[in-house]
Design a protein around this motif. Sequence first.
Motif, PDB file in Angstrom:
ATOM      1  N   SER A  39      82.039  80.665  43.138  1.00 53.67           N
ATOM      2  CA  SER A  39      82.770  80.567  41.883  1.00 53.67           C
ATOM      3  C   SER A  39      81.842  80.130  40.751  1.00 53.67           C
ATOM      4  N   ILE A  40      80.997  79.159  41.014  1.00 52.93           N
ATOM      5  CA  ILE A  40      80.040  78.687  40.011  1.00 52.93           C
ATOM      6  C   ILE A  40      79.089  79.812  39.623  1.00 52.93           C
ATOM      7  N   ALA A  41      78.610  80.566  40.607  1.00 49.57           N
ATOM      8  CA  ALA A  41      77.708  81.686  40.323  1.00 49.57           C
ATOM      9  C   ALA A  41      78.407  82.733  39.456  1.00 49.57           C
ATOM     10  N   ILE A  47      79.085  83.445  31.622  1.00 53.02           N
ATOM     11  CA  ILE A  47      78.484  82.728  30.497  1.00 53.02           C
ATOM     12  C   ILE A  47      77.239  83.456  30.006  1.00 53.02           C
ATOM     13  N   GLU A  48      76.388  83.907  30.931  1.00 52.31           N
ATOM     14  CA  GLU A  48      75.173  84.629  30.547  1.00 52.31           C
ATOM     15  C   GLU A  48      75.518  85.908  29.793  1.00 52.31           C
ATOM     16  N   ARG A  49      76.525  86.623  30.283  1.00 49.25           N
ATOM     17  CA  ARG A  49      76.935  87.868  29.627  1.00 49.25           C
ATOM     18  C   ARG A  49      77.484  87.575  28.228  1.00 49.25           C
ATOM     19  N   SER A  50      78.250  86.508  28.113  1.00 46.48           N
ATOM     20  CA  SER A  50      78.801  86.116  26.815  1.00 46.48           C
ATOM     21  C   SER A  50      77.677  85.789  25.832  1.00 46.48           C
TER      22      SER A  50
END
Length: 66
Positions: A39-41, A47-50
């Motif tokens: 889930s964290i991954a 977040i990275e995509r955002s």
Amino acid sequence: MKPSSSPKPSAKNDAFSEFMRNAPAHERERVFMKAIDESIADQRKIIERSEQLRWQRAASGVDDEL
């Protein structure tokens, strides 16, 4: 009176229920930790995509405040 129309649990759900009731605590913890790590991954990928999209919008001059 009508018979219950609730769906029967699937075999997968039955197996999970059985595991949760009967597995040793260390096995349940291992499964929970794996689920948490995955889930964290997944959240980090979102977040990275955002952040990538934000940088792309900033570079193209698109206003973030819509």
